[in-house]
Design a protein around this motif. Structure first.
Motif, PDB file in Angstrom:
ATOM      1  N   MET A 278       0.909  -0.762   0.126  1.00  0.00           N
ATOM      2  CA  MET A 278       0.029   0.480   0.019  1.00  0.00           C
ATOM      3  C   MET A 278       0.727   1.030  -0.038  1.00  0.00           C
ATOM      4  O   MET A 278       0.062   2.181  -0.376  1.00  0.00           O
ATOM      5  CB  MET A 278      -1.213   0.325   1.432  1.00  0.00           C
ATOM      6  N   GLY A 279       2.167   1.391   0.353  1.00  0.00           N
ATOM      7  CA  GLY A 279       3.269   2.410   0.258  1.00  0.00           C
ATOM      8  C   GLY A 279       3.847   3.289   1.546  1.00  0.00           C
ATOM      9  O   GLY A 279       3.806   3.464   1.891  1.00  0.00           O
ATOM     10  N   ALA A 280       4.007   1.641   2.586  1.00  0.00           N
ATOM     11  CA  ALA A 280       4.645   1.949   4.079  1.00  0.00           C
ATOM     12  C   ALA A 280       5.787   1.939   3.738  1.00  0.00           C
ATOM     13  O   ALA A 280       6.202   0.907   2.517  1.00  0.00           O
ATOM     14  CB  ALA A 280       3.516   1.222   4.941  1.00  0.00           C
ATOM     15  N   THR A 281       6.681   2.208   4.642  1.00  0.00           N
ATOM     16  CA  THR A 281       7.529   2.022   4.257  1.00  0.00           C
ATOM     17  C   THR A 281       8.471   1.530   5.899  1.00  0.00           C
ATOM     18  O   THR A 281       8.280   1.528   7.071  1.00  0.00           O
ATOM     19  CB  THR A 281       8.679   3.021   4.114  1.00  0.00           C
ATOM     20  N   THR A 282       9.261   0.454   6.222  1.00  0.00           N
ATOM     21  CA  THR A 282       9.010  -0.162   7.541  1.00  0.00           C
ATOM     22  C   THR A 282      10.763  -0.605   7.376  1.00  0.00           C
ATOM     23  O   THR A 282      11.561  -0.361   6.107  1.00  0.00           O
ATOM     24  CB  THR A 282       9.175  -2.103   7.408  1.00  0.00           C
ATOM     25  N   SER A 283      11.135  -0.780   8.412  1.00  0.00           N
ATOM     26  CA  SER A 283      12.661  -0.032   8.495  1.00  0.00           C
ATOM     27  C   SER A 283      12.996  -0.963   9.798  1.00  0.00           C
ATOM     28  O   SER A 283      12.754  -1.230  10.404  1.00  0.00           O
ATOM     29  CB  SER A 283      13.658   1.444   8.283  1.00  0.00           C
ATOM     30  N   LEU A 284      14.156  -1.708   9.596  1.00  0.00           N
ATOM     31  CA  LEU A 284      15.403  -1.833  10.645  1.00  0.00           C
ATOM     32  C   LEU A 284      16.650  -1.440  11.204  1.00  0.00           C
ATOM     33  O   LEU A 284      17.378  -1.362  10.443  1.00  0.00           O
ATOM     34  CB  LEU A 284      15.180  -3.098  10.222  1.00  0.00           C
ATOM     35  N   ASP A 285      16.916  -1.506  12.761  1.00  0.00           N
ATOM     36  CA  ASP A 285      18.001  -1.323  13.402  1.00  0.00           C
ATOM     37  C   ASP A 285      18.846  -2.323  13.967  1.00  0.00           C
ATOM     38  O   ASP A 285      17.805  -3.348  14.537  1.00  0.00           O
ATOM     39  CB  ASP A 285      18.284  -0.308  13.823  1.00  0.00           C
ATOM     40  N   THR A 286      19.474  -3.502  13.552  1.00  0.00           N
ATOM     41  CA  THR A 286      20.022  -4.151  14.250  1.00  0.00           C
ATOM     42  C   THR A 286      20.809  -4.341  15.133  1.00  0.00           C
ATOM     43  O   THR A 286      22.050  -5.410  14.768  1.00  0.00           O
ATOM     44  CB  THR A 286      19.123  -5.555  13.578  1.00  0.00           C
ATOM     45  N   THR A 287      21.810  -3.363  14.926  1.00  0.00           N
ATOM     46  CA  THR A 287      22.839  -2.742  15.501  1.00  0.00           C
ATOM     47  C   THR A 287      23.012  -3.732  17.225  1.00  0.00           C
ATOM     48  O   THR A 287      24.023  -4.186  17.270  1.00  0.00           O
ATOM     49  CB  THR A 287      23.652  -2.171  15.193  1.00  0.00           C
ATOM     50  N   SER A 288      22.065  -3.676  17.340  1.00  0.00           N
ATOM     51  CA  SER A 288      22.346  -3.832  19.136  1.00  0.00           C
ATOM     52  C   SER A 288      20.886  -4.670  19.068  1.00  0.00           C
ATOM     53  O   SER A 288      19.938  -3.179  19.817  1.00  0.00           O
ATOM     54  CB  SER A 288      23.009  -2.887  20.373  1.00  0.00           C
ATOM     55  N   GLY A 289      20.783  -5.689  18.954  1.00  0.00           N
ATOM     56  CA  GLY A 289      19.030  -5.688  19.632  1.00  0.00           C
ATOM     57  C   GLY A 289      18.034  -5.666  18.272  1.00  0.00           C
ATOM     58  O   GLY A 289      19.156  -5.716  17.042  1.00  0.00           O
ATOM     59  N   ILE A 290      16.980  -5.107  18.224  1.00  0.00           N
ATOM     60  CA  ILE A 290      16.121  -5.233  17.112  1.00  0.00           C
ATOM     61  C   ILE A 290      15.538  -4.031  17.625  1.00  0.00           C
ATOM     62  O   ILE A 290      14.378  -3.406  18.097  1.00  0.00           O
ATOM     63  CB  ILE A 290      15.024  -6.690  16.967  1.00  0.00           C
ATOM     64  N   LYS A 291      15.326  -2.959  16.656  1.00  0.00           N
ATOM     65  CA  LYS A 291      14.636  -1.507  16.039  1.00  0.00           C
ATOM     66  C   LYS A 291      14.084  -1.819  15.108  1.00  0.00           C
ATOM     67  O   LYS A 291      14.166  -1.387  14.134  1.00  0.00           O
ATOM     68  CB  LYS A 291      15.720  -0.348  16.778  1.00  0.00           C
ATOM     69  N   LEU A 292      12.956  -1.286  15.175  1.00  0.00           N
ATOM     70  CA  LEU A 292      11.686  -2.020  13.929  1.00  0.00           C
ATOM     71  C   LEU A 292      10.827  -0.643  13.470  1.00  0.00           C
ATOM     72  O   LEU A 292       9.838  -0.069  14.725  1.00  0.00           O
ATOM     73  CB  LEU A 292      10.206  -2.227  14.528  1.00  0.00           C
ATOM     74  N   LYS A 293      10.771   0.683  13.030  1.00  0.00           N
ATOM     75  CA  LYS A 293      10.022   1.200  12.437  1.00  0.00           C
ATOM     76  C   LYS A 293       9.228   0.779  11.632  1.00  0.00           C
ATOM     77  O   LYS A 293       9.547   0.935   9.982  1.00  0.00           O
ATOM     78  CB  LYS A 293      11.438   2.646  12.351  1.00  0.00           C
ATOM     79  N   ILE A 294       7.645   1.199  11.266  1.00  0.00           N
ATOM     80  CA  ILE A 294       6.644   1.567   9.960  1.00  0.00           C
ATOM     81  C   ILE A 294       6.482   3.129   9.964  1.00  0.00           C
ATOM     82  O   ILE A 294       5.650   3.070  11.094  1.00  0.00           O
ATOM     83  CB  ILE A 294       6.183   0.422  10.579  1.00  0.00           C
ATOM     84  N   SER A 295       6.265   3.481   8.627  1.00  0.00           N
ATOM     85  CA  SER A 295       5.922   4.323   8.183  1.00  0.00           C
ATOM     86  C   SER A 295       4.945   4.385   7.680  1.00  0.00           C
ATOM     87  O   SER A 295       5.455   4.161   6.758  1.00  0.00           O
ATOM     88  CB  SER A 295       7.064   5.800   7.305  1.00  0.00           C
ATOM     89  N   VAL A 296       3.982   4.892   8.205  1.00  0.00           N
ATOM     90  CA  VAL A 296       2.588   5.534   7.505  1.00  0.00           C
ATOM     91  C   VAL A 296       2.134   6.584   6.645  1.00  0.00           C
ATOM     92  O   VAL A 296       2.616   7.223   7.239  1.00  0.00           O
ATOM     93  CB  VAL A 296       1.179   4.963   7.857  1.00  0.00           C
ATOM     94  N   ASN A 297       1.859   6.649   5.509  1.00  0.00           N
ATOM     95  CA  ASN A 297       1.828   8.010   4.498  1.00  0.00           C
ATOM     96  C   ASN A 297       0.105   7.596   3.800  1.00  0.00           C
ATOM     97  O   ASN A 297      -0.411   6.622   4.056  1.00  0.00           O
ATOM     98  CB  ASN A 297       2.622   8.157   3.147  1.00  0.00           C
TER      99      ASN A 297
END
Length: 356
Positions: A218-237
């Motif tokens: 649908m156009g959302a952007t999913t981003s990850l940071d796995t440098t130390s653990g897991i960080k998840l970011k979902i950006s909805v437009n």
């Protein structure tokens, strides 16, 4: 697993206590906007699923079997809302915080919590403005929640105050199954009719991978940071929002965009899991401004503009230390509202419990 169930019940009891007081809360982050900082890189749904597959859900909230187990949650929130029509304007600003600690003891988990909320707003209709202010203090002593509220309004010279208490676990027992063969899946009451043009999605078979794939399409952007653990970011437009509304209303996206226009549409969801595999934080950050043009006749429309900005955030912190006044247990000025709240909620969902 019994202790897991009690933790879930306790945390949900806290959430229900806030809901009962019309409270939306979160944060603990040092950032003023509720974001969770990280070195995020755009990721596919499969990459996210691979990363989360390593997380043990049984220990997501820590080692719940430990004799000295503690679960601390630090909530805070800051929200600003406004709505403007042709003859009316409404604005509200809210700040909230809440700290809760669950700790293991000889007789199981004990809970304590403390927080506050302040909200002020004004409403102008045809040139006449009214103002309102609400201040609320909330405490939790095991399953019992205490609420002290004061309200001031320009329409009322005298300050209004209320003190009440309720058993959150007793309320939850009507809506959350405790397990067993007699448990049924919650359903809508039979007397609720869904319009033909509204689609209720079947979420029974959804998993994270399916959800992320759908959002990405649908156009959302999913981003990850796995440098130390897991960080998840979902950006909805706005494309995602329009797609979701169109699917629910059985319309095309072109039809929806004719009715709804976004000046701003930033909606970010964050989840952070530390290197030990335990949840450390989660948040929602929003900055929205939209105008809906609602047809009032075959030739005219009415425009409503809505703005919302702020954040909802919570951090997991075993060092939180909520202070609950010892006098609450014997304070007779707090009226027990458990039965009344139960009846009100039961009536809203069809005259009884959602759990058969």
């Amino acid at each position: 697993m019994k202790r897991t169930h009690k933790i879930v019940m306790g945390v949900t009891a806290l959430a229900m206590a806030f809901s009962a007081c019309a409270l939306t809360a979160c944060s603990g982050n040092n950032e003023p906007d509720g974001t969770i900082d990280g070195n995020y890189n755009v990721a596919t749904a499969e990459e996210v699923n691979t990363a989360l597959r390593e997380v043990n859900q049984e220990t997501l909230l820590g080692d719940i079997t430990a004799e000295d187990y503690k679960l601390g949650i630090d909530f805070s929130s800051k929200l600003n809302f406004s709505m403007l029509t042709e003859n009316q304007s409404t604005t509200y600003a809210m700040n909230a915080d809440y700290k809760m600690l669950a700790a293991a003891g000889e007789s199981g988990l004990s809970y304590k919590g403390a927080g506050s909320l302040s909200m002020n707003g004004n409403n102008t209709v045809d040139g006449k403005t009214t103002t309102a202010e609400t201040a609320l203090n909330l405490w939790q002593d095991d399953a019992t929640a205490y609420v002290a509220m004061t309200m001031n309004s320009s329409d009322n010279e005298k300050e209004q105050s209320m003190k009440m208490k309720f058993d959150a676990n007793e309320l939850l027992s009507e809506f959350i199954p405790s397990g067993g063969a007699d448990v049924t899946v919650p359903t809508l009451p039979e007397d609720i009719e869904i319009p033909d043009n509204v689609t209720i999605p079947d979420v029974s078979a959804l998993d994270l991978l399916t959800v992320l794939n759908t959002l990405n399409e649908m156009g959302a952007t999913t981003s990850l940071d796995t440098t130390s653990g897991i960080k998840l970011k979902i950006s909805v437009n706005q494309d995602v929002v329009n797609n979701l509304i169109a699917q629910m209303m059985g319309a095309t996206t072109d039809q929806i965009t004719e009715l709804i226009t976004f000046t701003k549409c930033i909606l970010d969801f964050y989840v952070a899991i530390d290197s030990n595999g335990t949840l450390s934080a989660a948040s929602i950050v929003a900055d929205l401004e939209t105008t809906a043009n609602i047809p009032t006749s075959t030739t005219a429309t009415s425009a409503t503009t809505v703005k919302l900005n702020g954040y909802l955030y919570f951090a997991v912190d075993a060092n939180v230390n909520p202070e609950v006044p010892a006098s609450l247990k014997t304070d007779i000025t707090y009226i027990d509202m458990t039965d009344m709240i139960s009846q009100v909620i039961g009536g809203m969902i069809g005259g009884g419990s959602m759990i058969g």
